[in-house]
Scaffold this active site. Structure first.
Site, PDB file in Angstrom:
ATOM      1  N   ASP A   8       0.870  -1.164   0.000  1.00  0.00           N
ATOM      2  CA  ASP A   8       0.000   0.000   0.000  1.00  0.00           C
ATOM      3  C   ASP A   8       0.916   1.225   0.000  1.00  0.00           C
ATOM      4  O   ASP A   8       2.115   1.114   0.285  1.00  0.00           O
ATOM      5  CB  ASP A   8      -0.888  -0.043   1.250  1.00  0.00           C
ATOM      6  CG  ASP A   8      -1.687   1.221   1.443  1.00  0.00           C
ATOM      7  OD1 ASP A   8      -2.382   1.640   0.505  1.00  0.00           O
ATOM      8  OD2 ASP A   8      -1.597   1.802   2.547  1.00  0.00           O
ATOM      9  N   ASP A  10      -0.148   5.116   1.011  1.00  0.00           N
ATOM     10  CA  ASP A  10      -0.397   6.044   2.120  1.00  0.00           C
ATOM     11  C   ASP A  10      -0.447   5.301   3.453  1.00  0.00           C
ATOM     12  O   ASP A  10      -1.239   4.371   3.627  1.00  0.00           O
ATOM     13  CB  ASP A  10      -1.720   6.778   1.903  1.00  0.00           C
ATOM     14  CG  ASP A  10      -1.741   7.563   0.607  1.00  0.00           C
ATOM     15  OD1 ASP A  10      -1.471   8.764   0.638  1.00  0.00           O
ATOM     16  OD2 ASP A  10      -2.014   6.953  -0.449  1.00  0.00           O
ATOM     17  N   ASP A 171      -1.661  -0.939   6.076  1.00  0.00           N
ATOM     18  CA  ASP A 171      -1.855  -0.358   7.409  1.00  0.00           C
ATOM     19  C   ASP A 171      -3.312  -0.238   7.825  1.00  0.00           C
ATOM     20  O   ASP A 171      -3.590   0.228   8.930  1.00  0.00           O
ATOM     21  CB  ASP A 171      -1.205   1.029   7.472  1.00  0.00           C
ATOM     22  CG  ASP A 171      -1.911   2.038   6.568  1.00  0.00           C
ATOM     23  OD1 ASP A 171      -1.995   1.780   5.348  1.00  0.00           O
ATOM     24  OD2 ASP A 171      -2.382   3.066   7.072  1.00  0.00           O
TER      25      ASP A 171
END
Length: 226
Positions: A8, A10, A171
């Site tokens: 991922d 961001d 995250d």
């Protein structure tokens, strides 16, 4: 069979929450929306992306949300985001070294993000890590976004890997659900937006990364099982 690590963007490779917040405020100001996100308070909102930021502004200003208005404002948000895309965004400590290490081990690397591909490419180039990734996929690449597993599976196919020989690093709950839908091992970044700003439950996976450098060893450990 190639080994692959898919990231991922961001909250995983870089902390981007403040620039997303500022892009939201620029959009609210431009469109006369009487609300401003506050630094050190609202990064949990902005870290969820542009549409979530817009929804928050409309809700606080008007008391309700119309999805038609969200979609109308989203291109304006993206335009403003490009103005501030790297003013505050920065790689997490050790990220560059982690990518260098994985590349030296011949691990194939990709990015699976819900940020539009154009903005993802711009940001990764600004951060100086674009060249590490053989493929960068956004929600507009294949017409669907995480947690739909299609983008992740397409990346794995492109990298010549398999579901068992790959790992997804993220995250948020969206990343976790994507990994589950694709049956791909998942590493949760403990220092990212999901845990820091969104209180994501860390018990979802046994693979927890406390640092980017520590993550490199964890990736090798997982994919060497297969």
């Amino acid at each position: 069979m190639n080994k692959a690590a898919i990231f991922d963007l961001d909250g995983t490779l870089a902390d981007t929450a403040l620039d997303l917040l500022n892009a939201g405020n620029l959009t609210f100001e431009e469109m006369g929306i009487n609300y401003r996100l506050k630094e050190n308070l609202d990064e949990g909102i902005s870290s969820k992306g542009g549409r979530s930021t817009i929804r928050e502004g409309l809700l606080k200003a008007n008391g309700y949300i119309e999805e038609e208005s969200v979609e109308k404002l989203y291109p304006i948000f993206l335009k403003n985001y490009e103005k501030v895309i790297d003013e505050n965004s920065k790689l997490y400590d050790g990220t560059l070294e982690m990518l260098e290490f994985l590349s030296s081990k011949k691990i194939r690397l990709g990015v699976c993000t819900n940020k539009p591909k154009k903005q993802a490419d711009i940001l990764l180039k600004k951060l100086g890590i674009h060249s590490f990734f053989e493929i960068i996929v956004g929600p507009d690449t294949y017409g669907c976004a995480k947690p739909n597993p299609k983008p992740l599976k397409k990346i794995i196919d492109f990298l010549g890997s398999s579901l068992n020989s790959s790992v997804l690093v993220g995250d948020t709950s969206t990343d976790y659900m994507t990994s589950q839908a694709a049956s791909v091992p998942f590493i949760l970044v403990l220092y990212g937006h999901g845990v820091v700003h969104q209180n994501f439950n860390t018990s979802c996976t046994p693979y927890l990364a406390k640092s980017a450098l520590g993550m490199a060893d964890l990736i090798l450990k997982i994919i060497k099982k297969y």
